[in-house]
Design a protein around this motif. Structure first.
Motif, mmCIF file in Angstrom:
data_model
loop_
_atom_site.group_PDB
_atom_site.id
_atom_site.type_symbol
_atom_site.label_atom_id
_atom_site.label_comp_id
_atom_site.label_asym_id
_atom_site.label_seq_id
_atom_site.Cartn_x
_atom_site.Cartn_y
_atom_site.Cartn_z
ATOM 1 N N LEU A 336 -28.164 -34.477 7.876
ATOM 2 C CA LEU A 336 -29.382 -33.820 8.343
ATOM 3 C C LEU A 336 -30.136 -33.180 7.172
ATOM 4 N N ASP A 337 -29.405 -32.527 6.275
ATOM 5 C CA ASP A 337 -30.022 -31.925 5.080
ATOM 6 C C ASP A 337 -30.751 -32.980 4.249
ATOM 7 N N SER A 338 -30.091 -34.101 4.045
ATOM 8 C CA SER A 338 -30.659 -35.164 3.217
ATOM 9 C C SER A 338 -31.884 -35.787 3.886
ATOM 10 N N ALA A 365 -27.734 -27.787 14.746
ATOM 11 C CA ALA A 365 -29.174 -27.487 14.780
ATOM 12 C C ALA A 365 -29.451 -26.056 14.315
ATOM 13 N N SER A 366 -28.645 -25.108 14.788
ATOM 14 C CA SER A 366 -28.840 -23.696 14.410
ATOM 15 C C SER A 366 -28.595 -23.476 12.921
ATOM 16 N N ALA A 367 -27.531 -24.100 12.408
ATOM 17 C CA ALA A 367 -27.212 -23.958 10.982
ATOM 18 C C ALA A 367 -28.318 -24.562 10.118
ATOM 19 N N PHE A 368 -28.881 -25.661 10.575
ATOM 20 C CA PHE A 368 -29.968 -26.310 9.827
ATOM 21 C C PHE A 368 -31.184 -25.383 9.749
ATOM 22 N N LEU A 369 -31.561 -24.789 10.869
ATOM 23 C CA LEU A 369 -32.717 -23.887 10.887
ATOM 24 C C LEU A 369 -32.487 -22.653 10.026
ATOM 25 N N ALA A 370 -31.259 -22.147 10.028
ATOM 26 C CA ALA A 370 -30.930 -20.970 9.220
ATOM 27 C C ALA A 370 -31.057 -21.264 7.720
ATOM 28 N N ALA A 373 -35.954 -22.717 5.942
ATOM 29 C CA ALA A 373 -37.053 -21.892 6.444
ATOM 30 C C ALA A 373 -38.353 -22.689 6.573
ATOM 31 N N ASP A 374 -38.419 -23.853 5.887
ATOM 32 C CA ASP A 374 -39.633 -24.678 5.929
ATOM 33 C C ASP A 374 -39.688 -25.576 7.178
ATOM 34 N N PHE A 375 -38.671 -25.462 8.041
ATOM 35 C CA PHE A 375 -38.662 -26.221 9.295
ATOM 36 C C PHE A 375 -38.646 -25.279 10.486
ATOM 37 N N MET A 376 -39.260 -25.699 11.574
ATOM 38 C CA MET A 376 -39.211 -24.918 12.812
ATOM 39 C C MET A 376 -38.761 -25.831 13.947
ATOM 40 N N LEU A 377 -38.143 -25.225 14.949
ATOM 41 C CA LEU A 377 -37.708 -25.975 16.127
ATOM 42 C C LEU A 377 -38.904 -26.179 17.060
#
Length: 418
Positions: A336-338, A365-370, A373-377
């Motif tokens: 997901l990071d990549s 999903a939560s860890a990715f958003l944390a 910061a340049d992404f929003m759900l």
């Protein structure tokens, strides 16, 4: 018409291999059929479905098989065949075997212990009960332990759903529209699709309704640059390409050349020319890095436990463990990071799994958003409304077999801030 007595013997042989859990059950069954080319279509169907019936009901059948005479594998084979064909269809039974099967058939399944009713491994049963309660877990396990119908997707480049339904009716195949996916068709039985001109000409393709919805929420448009990051055999790739009306560029990446090879004949049938398959070594492959910041939409159908697909792959519940899920979690986060690096400002990233477990879904999903910061759900209720999909969800898409009659799927939609 009764099954030949040899069918039970063949199923015994298949079960000896399948129950070792050294690889996917469908691969083991396919290999057995290649080694026994004289088996007819009806016998193959009974052996395959019988093996899957045993896998679905392994705990209860293993308990039932402790009684009776003969070998354990013989008794398991008979239970599997009785499940899919009925006791009366079994030829060559001894009087004792017939009486034993009749006794088993009269057992009140609702009186069995929870584990035997659910037919789930202890670690998974415990997780699901903690998560949803006993009643909901039994409803879910009951749905997971039934064979799935056949879902088809109409190729919008070549046909309309009503025309495909009419064509199937002409071919004598009962079918109905799926309730949520606008191009989906559900077939209760499993016809030989390769014999149907509509399939050979690429008007219809096999794809679970849930999988069709995942492709739809990507919302790929004409002329865009889109990446299917874990394309596999390409079911969602084909749906995305059709949604793009065969324009733009659609990259289908996967680490498995064997999986991507299965896309080639499907791609040829589909009429799509905007798809560019590519084998990558890992999520940080140079093919991926070259696209950084250039892509409009990315779908990450992440490698996962597959526990949402137990209707089709019942062996998965016996092959997965808590440790194997933990290993997948690290892989899911890294992929997901990549994939996120590919998105341009305002681009959409969809993270999806065919898992029922929060640690593969909401937790990732939560860890990715944390971390980003340049992404929003983007709340799923907004995405579904935008796509006119008649489903009620909150932040995430959570499809469940006993509620939605699809495989179990999860999806989260993220957008890169402008």
């Amino acid at each position: 018409m009764r099954l030949h007595p040899a069918v039970a013997t063949h199923l015994e042989e298949v079960l000896r291999e399948v129950l070792r859990f050294t690889g996917p059950a469908d691969v083991v069954v396919s290999r057995y059929f290649r080694e026994h080319p004289k088996l007819g279509p009806r016998e193959r169907g009974a052996v395959a479905e019988g093996a899957f019936a045993v896998l679905r009901n392994k705990l209860s059948y293993a308990s039932f098989a402790e009684s009776g005479t003969g070998s354990l594998m013989r008794r398991l084979a008979l239970l599997g065949l009785a499940d899919v064909a009925g006791i009366d269809a079994l030829a060559g039974l001894t009087t004792e075997e017939n009486d034993w099967l009749q006794r088993i058939a009269r057992i009140d399944r609702s009186s069995l212990p929870l584990a035997m009713r659910a037919n789930l491994p202890p670690w998974l049963l415990e997780k699901l009960v903690q998560q949803d309660g006993e009643e909901a877990t039994l409803a879910l396990s009951d749905a997971l332990n039934r064979p799935a119908p056949l879902d088809l997707r109409v190729n919008a480049l070549k046909a309309k759903r009503e025309d495909a339904l009419a064509g199937l009716a002409e071919a004598g195949i009962t079918a109905e529209p799926t309730p949520f996916a606008p191009l989906g068709i559900r077939v209760p039985k499993k016809p030989a699709l390769q014999n149907i001109p509509m399939f050979r000409e690429g008007l219809i393709e096999v794809q679970d309704e849930g999988s069709q919805l995942l492709a739809q929420i990507v919302a790929a448009r004409r002329g865009e640059m889109v990446v299917d990051f874990c394309a596999g055999a390409g079911g969602k790739t084909l749906a995305l390409g059709a949604a793009m009306r065969n324009t733009g560029r659609l990259y289908a990446f996967d680490v498995s050349e064997k999986r991507l090879a299965k896309l080639k004949p499907r791609l040829a049938r589909s009429g799509l020319s905007n798809v560019h398959p590519g084998v990558i070594a890992h999520e940080n492959d140079t093919k991926v890095k070259r696209l950084a910041g250039k892509v409009d939409r990315v779908l990450v159908d992440a490698p996962c436990s597959g526990l949402g697909t137990l209707r089709r792959n019942p062996d998965m519940k016996w092959r997965q463990t808590m440790d194997s899920v933990a290993e997948l979690n690290a892989k899911q986060a890294a992929i997901l990071d990549s994939a996120a690096r590919l998105l341009k400002a305002g681009g959409r990233l969809v993270y999806a799994t065919c898992s029922l477990l929060p640690e593969e879904n909401e937790a990732i999903a939560s860890a990715f958003l944390a971390k980003h910061a340049d992404f929003m759900l983007v709340p799923m209720r907004e995405v579904l409304a935008e796509q006119k999909i008649p489903l009620e969800m909150q932040d995430y898409l959570k499809l469940q077999p006993h509620v939605h009659q699809t495989d179990g799927f999860f999806a989260a939609v993220f957008e890169r801030r402008k």
